[in-house]
Scaffold this motif. Structure first.
Motif, short mmCIF file in Angstrom:
data_model
loop_
_atom_site.label_atom_id
_atom_site.label_comp_id
_atom_site.label_asym_id
_atom_site.label_seq_id
_atom_site.Cartn_x
_atom_site.Cartn_y
_atom_site.Cartn_z
N ALA A 178 0.87 -1.17 0.00
CA ALA A 178 0.00 0.00 0.00
C ALA A 178 0.90 1.22 0.00
O ALA A 178 2.13 1.11 -0.15
N GLU A 200 -5.05 2.68 4.93
CA GLU A 200 -6.37 2.43 4.36
C GLU A 200 -6.25 2.24 2.86
O GLU A 200 -5.69 3.07 2.16
N THR A 201 -6.75 1.11 2.37
CA THR A 201 -6.80 0.83 0.94
C THR A 201 -8.20 0.34 0.61
O THR A 201 -9.06 0.25 1.48
N GLU A 202 -8.43 0.01 -0.65
CA GLU A 202 -9.74 -0.52 -1.03
C GLU A 202 -9.98 -1.87 -0.38
O GLU A 202 -11.13 -2.25 -0.15
N GLU A 203 -8.91 -2.60 -0.09
CA GLU A 203 -9.05 -3.95 0.46
C GLU A 203 -9.01 -4.00 1.98
O GLU A 203 -9.50 -4.94 2.59
N LEU A 256 -8.38 -1.82 6.04
CA LEU A 256 -8.14 -0.69 6.96
C LEU A 256 -7.49 -1.30 8.18
O LEU A 256 -8.11 -2.08 8.90
#
Length: 216
Positions: free
Chosen positions: A68, A87-90, A92
């Motif tokens: 990330a 925090e990423t789309e996949e 937290l």
């Protein structure tokens, strides 16, 4: 511009519009109110925007790794043991820095963000902790290992009895991870000593199930 300073250098529109003079900081906010030390003129100045850099972060979890990135002020110090949220789309997750890479394969304990190539880290919200369980008779030959999964802020306390699935054991000692902060020893073995799960490298314990070590 550091808004926490009592005095800052900045041009004065009244007496020195081209050259900086020392100004006293009167108040901070969206704009900074200052008073020129040369002529006493009070005016406002806009703080300089803080420059930021994007840093690659490798996050280890249960033997797997994901990549990330985070954005941070370029002068921010990143050090082993630091914790921050990614925090990423996949995901937290809260992660802890385990190593800081500043060049080709060169890793250091800390560096400023603009010098960092990659931050190596591990998730500490939920962690797997290795536990070595000895038989009740103290024999080391029949010891076995298991991994328990717990929230990172749970504690392992020496002398306490824990149950995980089919395992029930009394904690005898806890070894602390190298990246953990706030500990004065690398091994805790006095009754009542406690170590956070995210800080525990390994737990040593004695089995509490009388039938667990039967040859049958």
């Amino acid at each position: 511009m550091n808004e926490t300073q009592d005095r800052i250098p900045t041009p004065c529109p009244a007496c020195s519009p081209e050259l900086e003079t020392v100004h006293e900081v009167l108040s901070t906010g969206g704009a900074v109110t200052v008073r020129c030390s040369e002529c006493g003129h009070v005016h406002k100045v806009q703080p300089e925007p803080e420059r930021e850099v994007t840093v690659d972060v490798v996050i280890s979890q249960d033997g797997e790794s994901v990549t990330a990135n985070v954005t941070t002020p370029e002068g921010e110090t990143i050090a082993v043991g630091d914790e921050f949220i990614v925090e990423t789309e996949e995901m937290l997750a809260t992660v802890r820095v385990t190593s800081v890479q500043v060049g080709d394969e060169k890793r250091v304990e800390e560096a400023t963000a603009d010098d960092v190539v990659t931050v190596w880290s591990r998730e500490v919200d939920n962690v797997g902790v290795n536990v070595t369980i000895h038989p009740q008779d103290g024999s080391r030959e029949d010891s076995r290992s298991t991994t328990v999964y717990v929230p990172g802020d749970d504690e392992f306390e020496v002398g306490s009895v824990e149950a995980f699935g089919d395992d029930e054991f009394e904690i005898d000692a806890v070894v602390v991870r190298d990246d953990a902060a706030g500990y004065d020893r690398d091994r805790y073995e006095l009754e009542g000593d406690a170590v956070l799960a995210k800080d525990a490298k390994r737990v040593y314990a004695y089995d509490q199930q009388t039938s667990a070590w039967s040859a049958w």
